[in-house]
Motif scaffolding. Structure first.
Motif, short mmCIF file in Angstrom:
data_model
loop_
_atom_site.label_atom_id
_atom_site.label_comp_id
_atom_site.label_asym_id
_atom_site.label_seq_id
_atom_site.Cartn_x
_atom_site.Cartn_y
_atom_site.Cartn_z
N LYS A 195 -28.19 73.03 1.90
CA LYS A 195 -29.07 72.25 2.74
C LYS A 195 -29.69 73.16 3.79
O LYS A 195 -29.00 74.00 4.38
CB LYS A 195 -28.29 71.14 3.45
N VAL A 196 -30.98 72.98 4.06
CA VAL A 196 -31.68 73.79 5.05
C VAL A 196 -32.59 72.89 5.88
O VAL A 196 -32.89 71.75 5.50
CB VAL A 196 -32.52 74.91 4.39
N THR A 197 -33.03 73.40 7.01
CA THR A 197 -34.00 72.70 7.84
C THR A 197 -35.09 73.68 8.28
O THR A 197 -34.87 74.89 8.35
CB THR A 197 -33.35 72.09 9.10
N PHE A 198 -36.25 73.15 8.56
CA PHE A 198 -37.36 73.95 9.07
C PHE A 198 -38.33 73.01 9.79
O PHE A 198 -38.25 71.79 9.63
CB PHE A 198 -38.08 74.70 7.93
N GLY A 199 -39.23 73.57 10.58
CA GLY A 199 -40.14 72.75 11.35
C GLY A 199 -41.55 72.79 10.82
O GLY A 199 -41.98 73.77 10.22
N ASN A 200 -42.30 71.70 11.03
CA ASN A 200 -43.73 71.72 10.73
C ASN A 200 -44.50 71.98 12.03
O ASN A 200 -43.92 72.13 13.10
CB ASN A 200 -44.18 70.44 10.02
N ARG A 201 -45.81 72.02 11.97
CA ARG A 201 -46.58 72.41 13.14
C ARG A 201 -46.70 71.29 14.17
O ARG A 201 -47.32 71.49 15.23
CB ARG A 201 -47.96 72.93 12.74
N TYR A 202 -46.11 70.13 13.88
CA TYR A 202 -46.04 69.06 14.86
C TYR A 202 -44.69 69.01 15.56
O TYR A 202 -44.42 68.08 16.33
CB TYR A 202 -46.34 67.71 14.19
N GLY A 203 -43.85 69.99 15.27
CA GLY A 203 -42.54 70.03 15.90
C GLY A 203 -41.51 69.12 15.28
O GLY A 203 -40.44 68.91 15.85
N ILE A 204 -41.79 68.57 14.11
CA ILE A 204 -40.85 67.72 13.40
C ILE A 204 -39.95 68.59 12.53
O ILE A 204 -40.44 69.48 11.81
CB ILE A 204 -41.57 66.67 12.54
N THR A 205 -38.66 68.36 12.58
CA THR A 205 -37.71 69.11 11.77
C THR A 205 -37.56 68.43 10.41
O THR A 205 -37.23 67.25 10.33
CB THR A 205 -36.35 69.21 12.46
N LEU A 206 -37.79 69.20 9.36
CA LEU A 206 -37.67 68.69 8.00
C LEU A 206 -36.36 69.15 7.39
O LEU A 206 -35.90 70.28 7.64
CB LEU A 206 -38.83 69.17 7.14
N ALA A 207 -35.75 68.30 6.59
CA ALA A 207 -34.52 68.63 5.86
C ALA A 207 -34.86 68.83 4.39
O ALA A 207 -35.72 68.14 3.83
CB ALA A 207 -33.50 67.51 6.01
N ALA A 208 -34.19 69.79 3.77
CA ALA A 208 -34.51 70.12 2.39
C ALA A 208 -33.27 70.64 1.67
O ALA A 208 -32.30 71.07 2.29
CB ALA A 208 -35.62 71.17 2.33
N ASP A 209 -33.33 70.59 0.34
CA ASP A 209 -32.34 71.21 -0.52
C ASP A 209 -32.95 72.46 -1.13
O ASP A 209 -34.00 72.40 -1.78
CB ASP A 209 -31.90 70.26 -1.64
N LEU A 210 -32.29 73.58 -0.91
CA LEU A 210 -32.74 74.86 -1.45
C LEU A 210 -31.91 75.17 -2.69
O LEU A 210 -30.67 75.16 -2.65
CB LEU A 210 -32.56 75.97 -0.42
N TYR A 211 -32.59 75.44 -3.81
CA TYR A 211 -31.94 75.77 -5.07
C TYR A 211 -32.36 77.19 -5.47
O TYR A 211 -33.56 77.49 -5.50
CB TYR A 211 -32.34 74.79 -6.17
N GLN A 212 -31.37 78.02 -5.80
CA GLN A 212 -31.66 79.38 -6.23
C GLN A 212 -30.84 79.72 -7.47
O GLN A 212 -29.68 79.31 -7.58
CB GLN A 212 -31.34 80.39 -5.12
#
Length: 376
Positions: free
Chosen positions: A61-78
């Motif tokens: 699980k990872v998080t990152f921000g968009n340009r509106y300052g909202i933190t997005l949650a995501a699943d990273l698969y490698q």
């Protein structure tokens, strides 16, 4: 009056019947009854997807921000044993009202098994992503979320930032194509069972809203804003606003009832059998447990998707749709509007929802070949 045999897929879902009742697991039933999905204090770390975990893929699980300052949650698969070489990457999301633990996650994991670094994210305001008003949608912010995901994945040491594609399922497809039209870092775009949510919400199924109905929907949404402002809370409602046989707008705080009538529209049944049964049910999914905020359609009237679709070219576009999908016309119309290179893949015998999770019908070989050829 709209065609009553094919209005929106939501309209027919109002009718509840006793036949074929399905009992949700206790935890899921509680989530559905509450009608809310509070933003978790922390991201879930246990495997809570609607598909089995692959032994050939590393997941986190990872998080990152968009340009509106909202933190997005995501699943990273490698891919496991990926070595030191930088790999091509694919960003994924959708369907509209779904979460990354459902269809987009299945696509992401499967494509990671084939050698891509993939990222399946929850759009702003939904699932485990941030955003103060829960379960609301914005065509602009959802489009931005794709570019924000590109920001994140392109900085990973395992990724070649010059080899990033996007893919979306159903209602996030229009946002993915729109993102590519203004973000040249996206080198290839694919969609499955695409929906144009601006067209769907503002014009109805197959553009069946009359001008009078469109005005009725706008007035309903406008008056709902007074109600929300007075109550200090956002009511729930259908994002594709339906009409009854008398031409009146139908309201509901949930997309689907506990059970469907025996004569429910087959399109509704197909969605219901995915979102409301163990096959695809997830407690954080709007479609599984509740409805969007009632005023969600407003910006989709104001801001059409894919207005600059010609700008995607010369980067390639692949549209995958089921032969029997009620939504097939969206892919066909976008294919006509897009510039080359483009490809329309029609899956024999498949309906719209089949391409959410039916591995025997999803053309993963075609998708794999498309991205490998165009993310060189």
């Amino acid at each position: 009056m709209m065609n009553t045999s094919r209005r929106t897929f939501l309209q027919a879902s109002m009718v509840a019947g006793a036949a074929g009742a399905f009992t949700l697991p206790a935890a899921f039933a509680q989530s559905r009854a509450s009608g809310e999905a509070a933003l978790p204090a922390r991201l879930t770390q246990e495997w809570d997807k609607t598909f089995p975990k692959s032994e050939n893929v590393d997941h986190e699980k990872v998080t990152f921000g968009n340009r509106y300052g909202i933190t997005l949650a995501a699943d990273l698969y490698q891919p496991k044993n990926r070595g030191e070489a930088r790999l091509p990457a694919i960003v994924l999301s959708g369907p509209f009202g779904a979460v990354k633990e459902q269809s987009s996650g299945l696509y992401a994991q499967t494509l990671a098994e084939r050698g891509f670094v993939t990222l399946a994210f929850d759009p702003s305001f939904t699932g485990e992503s941030g955003g103060a008003v829960r379960d609301t949608a914005s065509p602009e912010i959802f489009t931005e979320d794709f570019s924000a995901a590109v920001d994140f994945i392109g900085l990973l040491p395992s990724v070649d930032r010059n080899r990033i594609g996007v893919m979306a399922v159903c209602g996030l497809s229009g946002m993915a194509i729109t993102a590519a039209s203004s973000d040249s870092r996206i080198k290839a775009v694919a969609t499955a069972s695409m929906y144009d949510m601006s067209r769907s919400m503002s014009r109805g199924y197959k553009d069946s809203y009359t001008l009078e109905q469109r005005h009725k929907v706008i007035d309903y949404l406008s008056q709902q804003r007074w109600v929300d402002a007075q109550n200090g809370a956002f009511a729930r409602g259908y994002h594709e606003v339906p009409f009854d046989e008398q031409g009146n707008i139908v309201k509901s705080s949930r997309l689907f009832p506990d059970t469907l009538a025996p004569d429910a529209d087959p399109v509704v049944v197909s969605f219901y059998n995915y979102y409301c049964k163990p096959r695809g049910f997830h407690p954080r999914s709007i479609n599984s447990t509740r409805a969007w905020t009632a005023t969600t359609p407003m910006p989709f009237f104001s801001f059409p998707m894919m207005a600059n679709i010609g700008m995607v070219s010369p980067r390639p576009l692949m549209l995958v749709a089921g032969e029997k999908a009620h939504s097939l016309y969206y892919s066909q119309d976008v294919y006509k509007a897009a510039s080359n290179p483009k490809e329309l893949v029609i899956v024999p015998g498949a309906d719209h929802v089949d391409l959410y999770d039916r591995a025997d019908k999803i053309p993963f070989d075609r998708l794999d070949a498309f991205f490998k050829a165009n993310l060189k």
